[in-house]
Design a protein around this motif. Structure first.
Motif, PDB file in Angstrom:
ATOM      1  N   GLN A 225       0.829  -1.202   0.000  1.00 40.98           N
ATOM      2  CA  GLN A 225       0.000   0.000   0.000  1.00 40.98           C
ATOM      3  C   GLN A 225       0.864   1.254   0.000  1.00 40.98           C
ATOM      4  N   VAL A 226       0.262   2.300  -0.516  1.00 40.60           N
ATOM      5  CA  VAL A 226       0.913   3.600  -0.468  1.00 40.60           C
ATOM      6  C   VAL A 226      -0.106   4.580   0.091  1.00 40.60           C
ATOM      7  N   HIS A 227       0.350   5.484   0.919  1.00 43.59           N
ATOM      8  CA  HIS A 227      -0.569   6.460   1.478  1.00 43.59           C
ATOM      9  C   HIS A 227      -0.586   7.691   0.586  1.00 43.59           C
ATOM     10  N   ALA A 228      -1.759   8.007   0.079  1.00 46.52           N
ATOM     11  CA  ALA A 228      -1.907   9.191  -0.768  1.00 46.52           C
ATOM     12  C   ALA A 228      -2.720  10.221   0.004  1.00 46.52           C
ATOM     13  N   PRO A 229      -2.149  11.380   0.272  1.00 51.12           N
ATOM     14  CA  PRO A 229      -2.889  12.392   1.022  1.00 51.12           C
ATOM     15  C   PRO A 229      -4.244  12.682   0.384  1.00 51.12           C
TER      16      PRO A 229
ATOM     17  N   HIS B  67      -0.955  -3.667  -4.959  1.00 49.15           N
ATOM     18  CA  HIS B  67      -0.656  -5.059  -5.302  1.00 49.15           C
ATOM     19  C   HIS B  67      -0.954  -5.919  -4.072  1.00 49.15           C
ATOM     20  N   THR B  68      -1.426  -7.100  -4.306  1.00 53.47           N
ATOM     21  CA  THR B  68      -1.613  -8.029  -3.190  1.00 53.47           C
ATOM     22  C   THR B  68      -0.727  -9.252  -3.401  1.00 53.47           C
TER      23      THR B  68
ATOM     24  N   TRP C 118      12.043   0.437   2.709  1.00 52.97           N
ATOM     25  CA  TRP C 118      10.781   0.025   2.097  1.00 52.97           C
ATOM     26  C   TRP C 118      10.203   1.162   1.268  1.00 52.97           C
ATOM     27  N   HIS C 119       9.713   0.829   0.075  1.00 54.58           N
ATOM     28  CA  HIS C 119       9.085   1.831  -0.783  1.00 54.58           C
ATOM     29  C   HIS C 119       7.588   1.926  -0.524  1.00 54.58           C
ATOM     30  N   PHE C 120       7.042   0.908   0.120  1.00 56.72           N
ATOM     31  CA  PHE C 120       5.603   0.858   0.365  1.00 56.72           C
ATOM     32  C   PHE C 120       5.344   0.347   1.779  1.00 56.72           C
ATOM     33  N   ASP C 121       4.103   0.513   2.210  1.00 52.96           N
ATOM     34  CA  ASP C 121       3.665  -0.192   3.411  1.00 52.96           C
ATOM     35  C   ASP C 121       3.311  -1.614   2.997  1.00 52.96           C
TER      36      ASP C 121
ATOM     37  N   ARG D  34      -6.941  -1.814 -10.025  1.00 53.27           N
ATOM     38  CA  ARG D  34      -6.899  -0.729  -9.039  1.00 53.27           C
ATOM     39  C   ARG D  34      -7.941  -0.991  -7.974  1.00 53.27           C
ATOM     40  N   ALA D  35      -7.496  -0.935  -6.750  1.00 54.56           N
ATOM     41  CA  ALA D  35      -8.437  -1.181  -5.655  1.00 54.56           C
ATOM     42  C   ALA D  35      -9.077   0.125  -5.235  1.00 54.56           C
ATOM     43  N   SER D  36     -10.248   0.019  -4.681  1.00 54.31           N
ATOM     44  CA  SER D  36     -10.890   1.179  -4.071  1.00 54.31           C
ATOM     45  C   SER D  36     -11.073   0.861  -2.594  1.00 54.31           C
ATOM     46  N   PRO D  37     -11.294   1.885  -1.765  1.00 57.01           N
ATOM     47  CA  PRO D  37     -11.434   1.619  -0.333  1.00 57.01           C
ATOM     48  C   PRO D  37     -12.516   0.564  -0.076  1.00 57.01           C
ATOM     49  N   GLY D  38     -12.234  -0.328   0.809  1.00 54.31           N
ATOM     50  CA  GLY D  38     -13.207  -1.362   1.136  1.00 54.31           C
ATOM     51  C   GLY D  38     -12.995  -2.657   0.372  1.00 54.31           C
ATOM     52  N   TRP D  39     -12.156  -2.620  -0.640  1.00 57.69           N
ATOM     53  CA  TRP D  39     -11.877  -3.851  -1.411  1.00 57.69           C
ATOM     54  C   TRP D  39     -10.795  -4.654  -0.700  1.00 57.69           C
TER      55      TRP D  39
END
Lengths: 153, 297
Positions: free
Chosen positions: A61-65, A73-74, A92-95, B197-202
């Motif tokens: 995950q990436v945090h976007a303001p 990606h999963t 790390w580049h991502f969470d 692309r995921a959206s919140p809640g996915w």
């Protein structure tokens, strides 16, 4: 024999590696588990390990303001999260966050890098495997960027 | 069972449905009635049509398409997305992307639409009996594969594992979401969905559909795969399937070109030595692959 050796040997990333190299990997491995929502790694922190998911699912995950956490990606069973441990500055580049209860093998990057210095063949073997992984991810990222399912008038 | 299958080559295309099910003049649209319209996603909808009472029962094989004529707007090739075999309902799932499909989107129950078909080749569901069957769909590409799923499940015991891998742009773009969920609940079919692309809640998978292939539950040497989606997605999917070990002769794709007549007469959809509406849209991968890299066609 290290108790994690059989588990390491069953991971597709290490498929076909020499037993002595698998032993080296197992010597740097430990079992970890994450509850849903728990962070396995945080952006910009030292990337001193990577994960191979044994059960469950991790999200990069990436945090976007203004947009919150975006999953890009999963990573599921037998897949790998993280290669920053291999490339300086080892950050790390991502969470990396658990989406479900997740069990994983954590591989200590510093430990592995130390072993590469003493066994170049082992280091080369690992570099080759991670290079393939990186190319696969790059292809995937390109496809995502192309937005192939979108409308293109 | 052999390691490879004799593909239904374009030189000997799978024949279309029995002539009794098509209009006597294949160039003349038959007015079908819109029975209902189902909204699938923000830009995709399903038209359920019924033929005129006097028309013979409509039959098609999975993978075939009809030419749908939105009166006053034009005609477009649209794959059949309902259950194959004879019936009184003709189902098409359509993405509204151009003037004709947007006109089709405006249709309501009771309206008329011109139908010619069915045309083209079919997915070789009989030839792959005894094999694991892997269906990989991207976006609207799931629609031509849905009749295959119905056909395989109707004769479930004749196949090995059935695996459906579906990639969508976002969670909101997942086609046939309820049906996919229902299939996921079955023990005799494996369904995986992934979004770009995921959206919140996915909380599902994020990435490209090709990333599902390495861990999908099928035996590569005994598998056959049907792939439908944007051409770029199909390229990467096919190379991943080959990397996994699926024999190249056991790979099929559905192609899309500028089809006009549907009969192989006008040549608008020519791709090298193939006329897509006649020799396709379902092709074995090997003979068409070299043509797909030629930019000029």
């Amino acid at each position: 024999m290290h108790t994690l050796s059989p588990i390491v040997a069953g991971i597709p990333l290490f498929d076909g590696m020499k037993p002595e190299h698998l032993e080296l990997i197992a010597g740097c491995a430990s079992n970890v588990r994450f509850d849903p929502g728990a962070f396995a790694a945080r952006h910009a922190e030292a990337a001193d390990r990577f994960f191979v998911v044994r059960q469950g699912r991790l999200a990069l995950q990436v945090h976007a303001p203004g947009r919150g956490e975006l999953t890009i990606h999963t990573v599921g069973e037998n897949e790998v999260a993280g290669w920053s441990w291999l490339v300086p500055p080892h950050r790390w580049h991502f969470d990396v966050r658990a989406l479900t209860p997740t069990r994983a093998l954590a591989l200590d990057g510093r430990c592995l890098r130390g072993k590469f210095e003493h066994d170049y063949e082992f280091g080369y073997e690992m570099m080759q495997r991670f290079a393939q992984l990186i190319v696969q991810r790059l292809d995937a990222a390109s496809l995502q960027l192309l937005d192939v399912y979108g409308t293109h008038d | 069972m052999t390691d490879t299958l004799a593909p239904s080559t374009p030189a000997a295309p799978v024949p279309a449905a029995a002539p009794t099910t098509a209009a006597p003049d294949p160039m003349r649209p038959v007015p079908f009635r819109v029975r209902r319209v189902q909204v699938e996603t923000h830009d995709t909808f399903t038209l359920v049509l019924t033929p005129p009472p006097t028309a013979p029962r409509f039959a098609f094989r999975p993978g075939q398409f009809n030419m749908l004529y939105a009166f006053g707007a034009g005609e477009v090739p649209i794959s059949l997305s309902g259950a194959p075999g004879p019936g009184r309902e003709v189902v098409h799932t359509i993405r509204a992307v151009g003037p004709v499909t947007r006109e089709l989107q405006r249709l309501k129950a009771g309206d008329s639409v011109g139908v010619r078909g069915p045309f083209g080749t079919a997915w070789p569901v009989d030839e792959v009996e005894g094999r694991d069957v892997v269906l990989v769909g991207g976006g609207i590409g799931l629609a031509p594969l849905r009749p295959v799923i119905y056909a395989l499940l109707a004769r479930r015991q004749r196949y090995g594992r059935i695996v459906v891998l579906f990639g969508a742009r976002t969670p909101q773009d997942i086609l046939f979401a309820k049906e996919l969920e229902r299939w996921r609940g079955r023990f005799d079919i494996d369904v995986e969905i992934i979004v770009d692309r995921a959206s919140p809640g996915w909380h599902g998978l994020v990435g490209v559909v090709t990333s599902l292939i390495p861990r999908a539950p099928f035996e590569p040497g005994k598998a056959a795969a049907f792939v439908c989606g944007p051409e770029i997605m199909m390229w990467f999917t096919l190379s991943e399937l080959k990397r996994r070990g699926v024999p190249p002769a056991c790979l099929w794709v559905s192609l899309e070109r500028n089809m006009k007549c549907g009969l192989g007469l006008c040549g608008h959809c020519q791709m090298g030595r193939f006329i897509v509406c006649r020799d396709g849209p379902v092709f074995p991968w090997e003979p068409v692959a070299p043509w797909l890299v030629i930019r000029e066609i």
